[in-house]
Design a protein around this motif. Sequence first.
Motif, PDB file in Angstrom:
ATOM      1  N   GLU B 757     -29.012   0.249  69.388  1.00 52.31           N
ATOM      2  CA  GLU B 757     -30.319  -0.164  69.941  1.00 52.31           C
ATOM      3  C   GLU B 757     -31.199   1.035  70.236  1.00 52.31           C
ATOM      4  O   GLU B 757     -32.409   0.994  70.064  1.00 52.31           O
ATOM      5  N   LYS B 758     -30.573   2.116  70.729  1.00 54.20           N
ATOM      6  CA  LYS B 758     -31.348   3.264  71.199  1.00 54.20           C
ATOM      7  C   LYS B 758     -31.420   4.401  70.183  1.00 54.20           C
ATOM      8  O   LYS B 758     -31.968   5.467  70.487  1.00 54.20           O
ATOM      9  N   GLY B 759     -30.809   4.220  69.028  1.00 56.27           N
ATOM     10  CA  GLY B 759     -30.823   5.277  68.025  1.00 56.27           C
ATOM     11  C   GLY B 759     -30.031   6.506  68.447  1.00 56.27           C
ATOM     12  O   GLY B 759     -30.426   7.639  68.178  1.00 56.27           O
ATOM     13  N   ILE B 760     -28.924   6.274  69.135  1.00 60.69           N
ATOM     14  CA  ILE B 760     -28.098   7.379  69.640  1.00 60.69           C
ATOM     15  C   ILE B 760     -26.921   7.598  68.701  1.00 60.69           C
ATOM     16  O   ILE B 760     -26.257   6.646  68.290  1.00 60.69           O
ATOM     17  N   LYS B 761     -26.651   8.869  68.362  1.00 58.94           N
ATOM     18  CA  LYS B 761     -25.503   9.175  67.497  1.00 58.94           C
ATOM     19  C   LYS B 761     -24.419   9.888  68.298  1.00 58.94           C
ATOM     20  O   LYS B 761     -24.706  10.684  69.192  1.00 58.94           O
ATOM     21  N   ASN B 762     -23.192   9.593  67.921  1.00 54.13           N
ATOM     22  CA  ASN B 762     -22.047  10.200  68.586  1.00 54.13           C
ATOM     23  C   ASN B 762     -22.161  11.722  68.597  1.00 54.13           C
ATOM     24  O   ASN B 762     -22.538  12.323  67.585  1.00 54.13           O
ATOM     25  N   ALA B 763     -21.855  12.350  69.736  1.00 50.98           N
ATOM     26  CA  ALA B 763     -21.811  13.804  69.918  1.00 50.98           C
ATOM     27  C   ALA B 763     -23.188  14.440  70.040  1.00 50.98           C
ATOM     28  O   ALA B 763     -23.288  15.616  70.372  1.00 50.98           O
ATOM     29  N   GLU B 764     -24.233  13.689  69.792  1.00 50.07           N
ATOM     30  CA  GLU B 764     -25.560  14.262  70.024  1.00 50.07           C
ATOM     31  C   GLU B 764     -25.942  14.096  71.494  1.00 50.07           C
ATOM     32  O   GLU B 764     -25.283  13.387  72.247  1.00 50.07           O
ATOM     33  N   TYR B 765     -27.020  14.743  71.880  1.00 52.84           N
ATOM     34  CA  TYR B 765     -27.412  14.675  73.287  1.00 52.84           C
ATOM     35  C   TYR B 765     -28.184  13.399  73.607  1.00 52.84           C
ATOM     36  O   TYR B 765     -28.913  12.871  72.760  1.00 52.84           O
ATOM     37  N   VAL B 766     -27.984  12.942  74.815  1.00 58.69           N
ATOM     38  CA  VAL B 766     -28.779  11.838  75.349  1.00 58.69           C
ATOM     39  C   VAL B 766     -29.320  12.257  76.719  1.00 58.69           C
ATOM     40  O   VAL B 766     -28.768  13.147  77.366  1.00 58.69           O
ATOM     41  N   THR B 767     -30.384  11.610  77.130  1.00 59.45           N
ATOM     42  CA  THR B 767     -30.933  11.828  78.473  1.00 59.45           C
ATOM     43  C   THR B 767     -30.848  10.523  79.243  1.00 59.45           C
ATOM     44  O   THR B 767     -31.236   9.470  78.734  1.00 59.45           O
ATOM     45  N   ILE B 768     -30.299  10.616  80.454  1.00 61.31           N
ATOM     46  CA  ILE B 768     -30.163   9.435  81.312  1.00 61.31           C
ATOM     47  C   ILE B 768     -31.092   9.661  82.496  1.00 61.31           C
ATOM     48  O   ILE B 768     -31.099  10.754  83.080  1.00 61.31           O
ATOM     49  N   HIS B 769     -31.865   8.647  82.855  1.00 58.44           N
ATOM     50  CA  HIS B 769     -32.737   8.857  84.007  1.00 58.44           C
ATOM     51  C   HIS B 769     -32.807   7.645  84.921  1.00 58.44           C
ATOM     52  O   HIS B 769     -32.581   6.508  84.520  1.00 58.44           O
ATOM     53  N   THR B 770     -33.089   7.961  86.202  1.00 55.68           N
ATOM     54  CA  THR B 770     -33.320   6.952  87.235  1.00 55.68           C
ATOM     55  C   THR B 770     -34.539   7.421  88.020  1.00 55.68           C
ATOM     56  O   THR B 770     -35.098   8.489  87.741  1.00 55.68           O
ATOM     57  N   GLU B 831     -23.177   3.725  97.061  1.00 57.23           N
ATOM     58  CA  GLU B 831     -22.887   2.841  95.935  1.00 57.23           C
ATOM     59  C   GLU B 831     -22.950   3.641  94.627  1.00 57.23           C
ATOM     60  O   GLU B 831     -23.904   3.530  93.861  1.00 57.23           O
ATOM     61  N   GLY B 832     -21.915   4.460  94.422  1.00 51.73           N
ATOM     62  CA  GLY B 832     -21.884   5.313  93.229  1.00 51.73           C
ATOM     63  C   GLY B 832     -21.288   4.629  92.019  1.00 51.73           C
ATOM     64  O   GLY B 832     -21.427   5.100  90.889  1.00 51.73           O
ATOM     65  N   LYS B 833     -20.607   3.511  92.241  1.00 51.68           N
ATOM     66  CA  LYS B 833     -19.915   2.878  91.124  1.00 51.68           C
ATOM     67  C   LYS B 833     -20.780   1.894  90.376  1.00 51.68           C
ATOM     68  O   LYS B 833     -20.366   1.375  89.336  1.00 51.68           O
ATOM     69  N   VAL B 834     -21.956   1.605  90.898  1.00 56.48           N
ATOM     70  CA  VAL B 834     -22.847   0.712  90.148  1.00 56.48           C
ATOM     71  C   VAL B 834     -24.289   0.880  90.618  1.00 56.48           C
ATOM     72  O   VAL B 834     -24.597   0.739  91.789  1.00 56.48           O
ATOM     73  N   PHE B 835     -25.133   1.276  89.657  1.00 58.31           N
ATOM     74  CA  PHE B 835     -26.577   1.305  89.882  1.00 58.31           C
ATOM     75  C   PHE B 835     -27.220   1.189  88.500  1.00 58.31           C
ATOM     76  O   PHE B 835     -26.507   0.987  87.517  1.00 58.31           O
ATOM     77  N   THR B 836     -28.523   1.248  88.429  1.00 53.81           N
ATOM     78  CA  THR B 836     -29.148   1.038  87.120  1.00 53.81           C
ATOM     79  C   THR B 836     -29.870   2.307  86.665  1.00 53.81           C
ATOM     80  O   THR B 836     -30.174   3.194  87.464  1.00 53.81           O
ATOM     81  N   CYS B 837     -30.098   2.370  85.342  1.00 51.80           N
ATOM     82  CA  CYS B 837     -30.688   3.558  84.736  1.00 51.80           C
ATOM     83  C   CYS B 837     -31.296   3.184  83.391  1.00 51.80           C
ATOM     84  O   CYS B 837     -31.235   2.024  82.971  1.00 51.80           O
ATOM     85  N   ASP B 838     -31.854   4.176  82.719  1.00 52.89           N
ATOM     86  CA  ASP B 838     -32.179   4.006  81.304  1.00 52.89           C
ATOM     87  C   ASP B 838     -31.690   5.240  80.569  1.00 52.89           C
ATOM     88  O   ASP B 838     -31.431   6.286  81.169  1.00 52.89           O
ATOM     89  N   ILE B 839     -31.559   5.100  79.272  1.00 55.94           N
ATOM     90  CA  ILE B 839     -31.013   6.183  78.454  1.00 55.94           C
ATOM     91  C   ILE B 839     -31.833   6.297  77.179  1.00 55.94           C
ATOM     92  O   ILE B 839     -32.344   5.301  76.662  1.00 55.94           O
ATOM     93  N   ARG B 840     -31.978   7.533  76.691  1.00 55.21           N
ATOM     94  CA  ARG B 840     -32.676   7.730  75.408  1.00 55.21           C
ATOM     95  C   ARG B 840     -31.985   8.847  74.634  1.00 55.21           C
ATOM     96  O   ARG B 840     -31.288   9.692  75.222  1.00 55.21           O
ATOM     97  N   ALA B 841     -32.204   8.850  73.317  1.00 51.31           N
ATOM     98  CA  ALA B 841     -31.633   9.902  72.488  1.00 51.31           C
ATOM     99  C   ALA B 841     -32.368  11.210  72.770  1.00 51.31           C
ATOM    100  O   ALA B 841     -33.551  11.199  73.118  1.00 51.31           O
TER     101      ALA B 841
END
Lengths: 200, 848
Positions: B757-770, B831-841
């Motif tokens: 869905e996000k166009g992410i490839k294995n071993a490449e970098y991703v950015t996660i943000h909240t 509550e470190g075990k569950v929160f929400t975020c988004d991710i991009r390649a």
Amino acid sequence: MKLSRRKFLKVTSGVVGGGVAAELGLLGVNTAAAAAKANKVPIKKGKQVPSICPYCAVGCGQIVTVSDAGEIVDIQGNPDSPINQGTLCPKGSATFQLVKNEERWTTVKYRAPGSDRWEEKPLDWAMHRIAELTRKTRDANFNEFQDLPDGKGGTVKKRVMNTYALASLGGATMDNEWNYLHQKLMHGLGVVYLENQARI
Amino acid sequence: MGSNMAECHPVAFRWPLKARTDHDAVLMHVDPRFTRTSAACDVHVPIRAGSDIVFLGAIINHVINSKRWNEDPFFREYVVNYTNAATLVNPEFKDTEELNGVFSGLAPNGKSYANASWSYQRNAAPAKGKGGLGPFSDLLLQQVPGRPKTDPSLQDPQCVFQIIKRHFARYTPDLVGRVCGCTPEQFLKVADTLLNNSGRDRTSNITYAVGWTQHTVGVQIIRAAAMLQALLGNIGRPGGGVLALRGHATIQGSTDIATLYHSLPAYLNMPDGRKNHETLKDFILTEAGPVATSYWGNYPKFAVSYFKAQYGAAATAENDYGYNYHPRITGDHSHMPMMLDMAAGKIKGFFVMGQNPAVGGQNARLQRKALAKLDWMVVRDYFETETAAFWRNSPEVLSGELKPADIKTEVFFLPAAAVAEMEGSFTNTQRLLQQHDKAADPPGDARSDSWFTYRLGKLLKEMYRDSPLELDWGIKNLAWDYDPEPKEVAPWRIKDEPSAYKLLKEINGYTVADQKPLATFANLKEDGSTICGAWIYTGVVPEEGKNNAARRKPDDWISPNWGFAWPANRHIMYNRASADSQGNPWSEAKKLIYWDPAADSGTKDPAGNPVKGKWVAPSGEGIDFQPTKAPGFIGKDAALGFDWLSGNDAFIMRPDGKAWLFVPAGLVDGPLPTHYEPYESPVKNLVYQQQVNPVAKVWQVNGNSYHAVADPKFPIVVSTYRLTEHHLSGTMSRWLPWLAELMPELFCEISPELAQEKGIKNAEYVTIHTARGEIQARALVTRRMKPFTIDGKKVHEIGIPWHWGWQGNAAGDVANDLVAMVGDPNVSIHEGKVFTCDIRAGRKGGRI
């Protein structure tokens, strides 16, 4: 089915090795920088001192080997321990490098307000300076009494004997004896921001 | 559940594996991710993070309506005798079924509960008991309430059992499917396996870790497991229980001998300015009054002995044992509010010893910025941690947001001794104290933690020695005498190390008159004649020169001569419940302690004849009960502690002697576990109208923004977690070449579906943000992660280990920069075990 000790170790070894680490290797993550620093495995010879693993709370027994010169030369699992029977996980197995590590700091470092560098300082100087700062901060911010809610919408003056200007945050790999000593001193000073890794 | 035992506690995981190979035990793993633990288990059931109470509640519902549970007399006998299932609750009590997901007692602003309506129905209070026990105990004796009313047939609609039955009726396999995201069949497999492996001949265990605690409903998740185990008769018996896998060498010890704001050592409460704690008498009556019919009836002895330990000879009956000079808390001073008050400039001086909040702290960016507001900070550790270096090269300094020249914090780094370089004891996750000996002196100016605190205390006591001020009485009179005996330091270069033995002896307790160690906490007194730092540890130094934590004689089962399990070398707590109501073992296979009517009790009746009958344990296990109290003994109504408890009141720390299925007092968010969504969730609560725990701890401040429910900007669920190759914030692992090499770089586990869905490839970098922060990591695209379907909607979940920071040999972004400060209302865990975020390649700043 009863397993021999040897076979048991074989069955369980899959748990601690491989997995994600191996996958990352396949990903092409560069481990060379870290690999270059890996020490040689020491030889187990000398006086054996019983110890406990400093990492998680399982409490695996360890044997620390000390050379004739009094140096720690090896740390391995204690085969007598009914908890780990001589085994250790990757972290426990690496305990030796926590003790013998070139990057470990063994002198006091000091950073003055606004400075952009560390300076080396004598331990005794630092202890006196810290004690002086503790006293000054406490004395300037001590509360014998405080107005607190009386439960009826008003306030009432209550004895509190505390300071909110000092705080202490401890780790949870530090001895029971330290925990005891530290809570005693902090309570003696009136510190209420007293916390530990055990919270989280 | 809530644990990746194979990865995080691998050596302990050998034992369940052995149980499977030797005894055909079935291992089941219920967890959002397929982990190393799942791979080694017979069953893995993936559930959405934060849906645990639905899963456990549905097992409770399934169990109590099952044929086996209703027909096998074992369950009825255990539950009626050993739990509060039969107890009648106040008719004013209203359940979540009646109030759309909240309980009776919620304040008009919806932020707190008054718990009066959760109380038991009671018989009239007994005639006042006779005094003579001691000054404080005599007062407690006047407060003893009537016994709780019960209906042993479990039919009364106000009995706990019927309340539970109604409360969990909506927790069905179908609801599990909709809320947790597994199939009803997967759920039933787990529920039936647990049920069929519990009973007279078999026990089941539930093991958890911080996967259960780090939630806004963390305490209630664990409560749900404890209820289930009590209903299945799995508490107090070998192979049963709820096992917390704790994460640090003596995290149990630092909870027991608390360096935590709310607690004195050994679970006495901290004096509190908001409560009726004006005098020592007020403190004891307020805290012990409601629990005085349990073993806590001895609270006066524990409290007076603590204050005697604190102030020594200066503590006298005339001055309330120095109680007036002891600090009081006035609010929540726990980790998160502490860092927020630091960020607001209220805290001036900070000791950080063996912790690294710049990496390990929730909303770590906010915590790093808080450090810049301090006047001074002392860091004690092995390496230059991120916390020590925050002013030099933190992300905030590198980005120019903070400039070293503007940071006025005076920073001290003091090098710490390693465990092998000092003598002391740790308490492991099973309450077992074990001694570690000193093998060598620490290098250079490195010193033990105890050395630092002892030396600091000596310098401060010197400064206050002549102070006439009342506010200085506490530090001036602090008993502070732990200088080592010459022989203790003879082999070592460092001669001023405090005596670990003297400290442990004081923790254990001793008599004032002749300094003799106390063999048992039964010998404590409330008249000031005993000193005891932490009563639960009494027995670790049973006689002068003997340290039971250093016992090293193993056997092939309980190993009572290996270390010392508090309390009183009892390894399985509440083990009276390992025998039936008549005192007989439930079965030969599960025999632990039992009543031997022919055994000599060691006591004599008034005529001088030996009294027969006592509890015995062939394994050497400590007996968690009064050793000569017969199973049929009926407790006295006007009495404290053991005298009030009857022969089948196995749960001796509860004021009714029963395991609590329903909690009448002690929790701030309700008497029963109830499913609320995590504070940040991509879905609405499908179980109740109430979305989140109404009384969760929330801090609406700058830099700590929260995401809305089903916020389209943050649609993905994220859990942080740990790896076997690293420890916590990495201080004890990222600097070690072996470990850094094994696990060099931060990664993020992502399902193939989300990657596509996000166009992410294995071993490449991703950015996660909240809303709190942004980090980059390598993508680990793996089928171990799977999207969930929650009520018809696809919900993605990702996982990020949190061990990395910018220092050390394995550096990476700080996962805790993503996390919000929001917490459980009972214990202020985040509550470190569950929160929400988004991710991009791609990397931060748009790089690939």
